[in-house]
Design a protein around this motif. Sequence first.
Motif, PDB file in Angstrom:
ATOM      1  N   ALA A 291      -6.088  -8.004  -9.601  1.00  0.00           N
ATOM      2  CA  ALA A 291      -6.388  -7.339  -8.329  1.00  0.00           C
ATOM      3  C   ALA A 291      -6.931  -5.938  -8.527  1.00  0.00           C
ATOM      4  O   ALA A 291      -7.433  -5.318  -7.577  1.00  0.00           O
ATOM      5  CB  ALA A 291      -5.140  -7.306  -7.451  1.00  0.00           C
ATOM      6  N   ALA A 292      -6.861  -5.406  -9.756  1.00  0.00           N
ATOM      7  CA  ALA A 292      -7.422  -4.083 -10.027  1.00  0.00           C
ATOM      8  C   ALA A 292      -8.942  -4.109 -10.044  1.00  0.00           C
ATOM      9  O   ALA A 292      -9.590  -3.063  -9.892  1.00  0.00           O
ATOM     10  CB  ALA A 292      -6.903  -3.563 -11.369  1.00  0.00           C
ATOM     11  N   SER A 293      -9.531  -5.279 -10.234  1.00  0.00           N
ATOM     12  CA  SER A 293     -10.982  -5.391 -10.266  1.00  0.00           C
ATOM     13  C   SER A 293     -11.569  -5.015  -8.911  1.00  0.00           C
ATOM     14  O   SER A 293     -11.149  -5.523  -7.867  1.00  0.00           O
ATOM     15  CB  SER A 293     -11.392  -6.824 -10.623  1.00  0.00           C
ATOM     16  OG  SER A 293     -12.795  -6.980 -10.555  1.00  0.00           O
ATOM     17  N   GLY A 294     -12.526  -4.102  -8.940  1.00  0.00           N
ATOM     18  CA  GLY A 294     -13.205  -3.723  -7.709  1.00  0.00           C
ATOM     19  C   GLY A 294     -12.501  -2.689  -6.855  1.00  0.00           C
ATOM     20  O   GLY A 294     -13.022  -2.288  -5.811  1.00  0.00           O
ATOM     21  N   LEU A 295     -11.336  -2.217  -7.295  1.00  0.00           N
ATOM     22  CA  LEU A 295     -10.612  -1.223  -6.509  1.00  0.00           C
ATOM     23  C   LEU A 295     -11.374   0.100  -6.456  1.00  0.00           C
ATOM     24  O   LEU A 295     -11.947   0.542  -7.450  1.00  0.00           O
ATOM     25  CB  LEU A 295      -9.222  -0.965  -7.103  1.00  0.00           C
ATOM     26  CG  LEU A 295      -8.143  -2.024  -6.876  1.00  0.00           C
ATOM     27  CD1 LEU A 295      -6.856  -1.599  -7.566  1.00  0.00           C
ATOM     28  CD2 LEU A 295      -7.901  -2.234  -5.384  1.00  0.00           C
ATOM     29  N   LYS A 296     -11.345   0.740  -5.301  1.00  0.00           N
ATOM     30  CA  LYS A 296     -11.936   2.060  -5.133  1.00  0.00           C
ATOM     31  C   LYS A 296     -10.799   3.054  -4.888  1.00  0.00           C
ATOM     32  O   LYS A 296     -10.132   2.998  -3.849  1.00  0.00           O
ATOM     33  CB  LYS A 296     -12.922   2.075  -3.963  1.00  0.00           C
ATOM     34  CG  LYS A 296     -14.047   1.050  -4.089  1.00  0.00           C
ATOM     35  CD  LYS A 296     -14.909   1.292  -5.334  1.00  0.00           C
ATOM     36  CE  LYS A 296     -16.044   0.280  -5.415  1.00  0.00           C
ATOM     37  NZ  LYS A 296     -16.850   0.438  -6.659  1.00  0.00           N
ATOM     38  N   ILE A 297     -10.567   3.917  -5.861  1.00  0.00           N
ATOM     39  CA  ILE A 297      -9.480   4.890  -5.786  1.00  0.00           C
ATOM     40  C   ILE A 297     -10.078   6.285  -5.644  1.00  0.00           C
ATOM     41  O   ILE A 297     -11.090   6.617  -6.276  1.00  0.00           O
ATOM     42  CB  ILE A 297      -8.599   4.836  -7.051  1.00  0.00           C
ATOM     43  CG1 ILE A 297      -8.110   3.402  -7.312  1.00  0.00           C
ATOM     44  CG2 ILE A 297      -7.441   5.815  -6.950  1.00  0.00           C
ATOM     45  CD1 ILE A 297      -7.104   2.893  -6.335  1.00  0.00           C
ATOM     46  N   ASP A 298      -9.455   7.105  -4.832  1.00  0.00           N
ATOM     47  CA  ASP A 298      -9.888   8.493  -4.664  1.00  0.00           C
ATOM     48  C   ASP A 298      -9.876   9.196  -6.022  1.00  0.00           C
ATOM     49  O   ASP A 298      -8.830   9.278  -6.666  1.00  0.00           O
ATOM     50  CB  ASP A 298      -8.932   9.203  -3.699  1.00  0.00           C
ATOM     51  CG  ASP A 298      -9.346  10.634  -3.391  1.00  0.00           C
ATOM     52  OD1 ASP A 298     -10.291  11.144  -4.034  1.00  0.00           O
ATOM     53  OD2 ASP A 298      -8.716  11.250  -2.505  1.00  0.00           O
ATOM     54  N   PRO A 299     -11.021   9.700  -6.480  1.00  0.00           N
ATOM     55  CA  PRO A 299     -11.067  10.380  -7.783  1.00  0.00           C
ATOM     56  C   PRO A 299     -10.070  11.533  -7.900  1.00  0.00           C
ATOM     57  O   PRO A 299      -9.614  11.858  -9.000  1.00  0.00           O
ATOM     58  CB  PRO A 299     -12.511  10.881  -7.861  1.00  0.00           C
ATOM     59  CG  PRO A 299     -13.279   9.952  -6.982  1.00  0.00           C
ATOM     60  CD  PRO A 299     -12.351   9.625  -5.864  1.00  0.00           C
ATOM     61  N   ALA A 300      -9.714  12.154  -6.790  1.00  0.00           N
ATOM     62  CA  ALA A 300      -8.750  13.259  -6.826  1.00  0.00           C
ATOM     63  C   ALA A 300      -7.387  12.775  -7.306  1.00  0.00           C
ATOM     64  O   ALA A 300      -6.660  13.514  -7.990  1.00  0.00           O
ATOM     65  CB  ALA A 300      -8.639  13.895  -5.441  1.00  0.00           C
ATOM     66  N   LEU A 301      -7.027  11.543  -6.976  1.00  0.00           N
ATOM     67  CA  LEU A 301      -5.758  10.985  -7.442  1.00  0.00           C
ATOM     68  C   LEU A 301      -5.808  10.752  -8.941  1.00  0.00           C
ATOM     69  O   LEU A 301      -4.827  10.998  -9.653  1.00  0.00           O
ATOM     70  CB  LEU A 301      -5.452   9.683  -6.698  1.00  0.00           C
ATOM     71  CG  LEU A 301      -5.227   9.802  -5.186  1.00  0.00           C
ATOM     72  CD1 LEU A 301      -5.019   8.420  -4.569  1.00  0.00           C
ATOM     73  CD2 LEU A 301      -4.026  10.704  -4.897  1.00  0.00           C
ATOM     74  N   PHE A 302      -6.949  10.278  -9.415  1.00  0.00           N
ATOM     75  CA  PHE A 302      -7.106  10.097 -10.866  1.00  0.00           C
ATOM     76  C   PHE A 302      -6.994  11.444 -11.584  1.00  0.00           C
ATOM     77  O   PHE A 302      -6.378  11.544 -12.643  1.00  0.00           O
ATOM     78  CB  PHE A 302      -8.457   9.458 -11.178  1.00  0.00           C
ATOM     79  CG  PHE A 302      -8.532   7.979 -10.911  1.00  0.00           C
ATOM     80  CD1 PHE A 302      -7.393   7.185 -10.947  1.00  0.00           C
ATOM     81  CD2 PHE A 302      -9.759   7.381 -10.633  1.00  0.00           C
ATOM     82  CE1 PHE A 302      -7.469   5.812 -10.708  1.00  0.00           C
ATOM     83  CE2 PHE A 302      -9.832   6.006 -10.407  1.00  0.00           C
ATOM     84  CZ  PHE A 302      -8.691   5.229 -10.441  1.00  0.00           C
TER      85      PHE A 302
END
Length: 315
Positions: A291-302
């Motif tokens: 399910a991690a494939s294709g996830l869009k995460i806020d770069p600020a969290l990274f």
Amino acid sequence: MQYRQLGDSDLTVSEISLGTWLTFGVGIEREKAIASLDQAFDLGINFIDTANAYGYGAAESLLGEALKGRPRDSYILGTKVFVPMSETDYGLSRAQIEKQLDASLKRLDTDYVDLYQCHRYDVDTPLEETMEALSDAVKAGKVRYIGFSEWSPKQIQASLDLPGVEKFVSSQPQYSLLWRRPEKAVIPLCAENGISQIVWSPLAQGVLSGKYLPGDAPPQDSRASSDKMNRQMGHWNRPEVIEAVHRMKPLADEAGVSMAQFALAWVLREPNVASAIVGVSRPEQLAANAAASGLKIDPALFEKAEAIAAEIPRA
């Protein structure tokens, strides 16, 4: 499941791939291994990574059995050569590449592998001999493309400078939120030369899954609790690392994903990464990882997670 092109090849691999190190033929029961493979296909995972040295051929043999009956063009199969198979069988000489490739093909019960990777660099064999032997394997139809694992930038460049030989299309480095060394030189060099990364240990031997808690004993069903699968965990299973990952969990919660999905999405944020290899001890783990494939995460969290990782004291 989403897919990415593997370097300058015509292979399109799933962003999450199934690894077999310490699991297939070694750490988990045959039935669970086969069920995990079936689950991988159900989830759209099309790349399977193994090596002749995994279980001294046991992983390849189990895959050969489990893949029987599936159309050969329905999956992409990668294996490796270099690690000792006996006191005299190791390295990347022409003789060893020819011998070990034939043995791998027999165990895998296939006429060819899609990706044949040098498990490490062989300082005792001339690079020309290695590259010519790999090129001949491609010409013979036993290998479609070639790759390497954990080569230095200097070694990678030397292979690129050799005329008249096959070019690598993949690099397999350790890479995760907790291990970022490839970013300095390997990834930029590969990106410039049509070589993609296939990442191993994107979850730092499972520590980045968040399953380990500060001050608690490892869960009974975890890799850290298994004598067969807890090799190389000492570096990651330190209190300061467990505490840091625990501090990252709220970031994953804010993103609405699990800690494992957050860590895998972080790896896949890098365009030069074609796939992240995950190893599982039971089939249900795969669905969550896939399910991690294709996830869009806020770069600020990274960025916040990276800052936490940077504070971990060196071992």
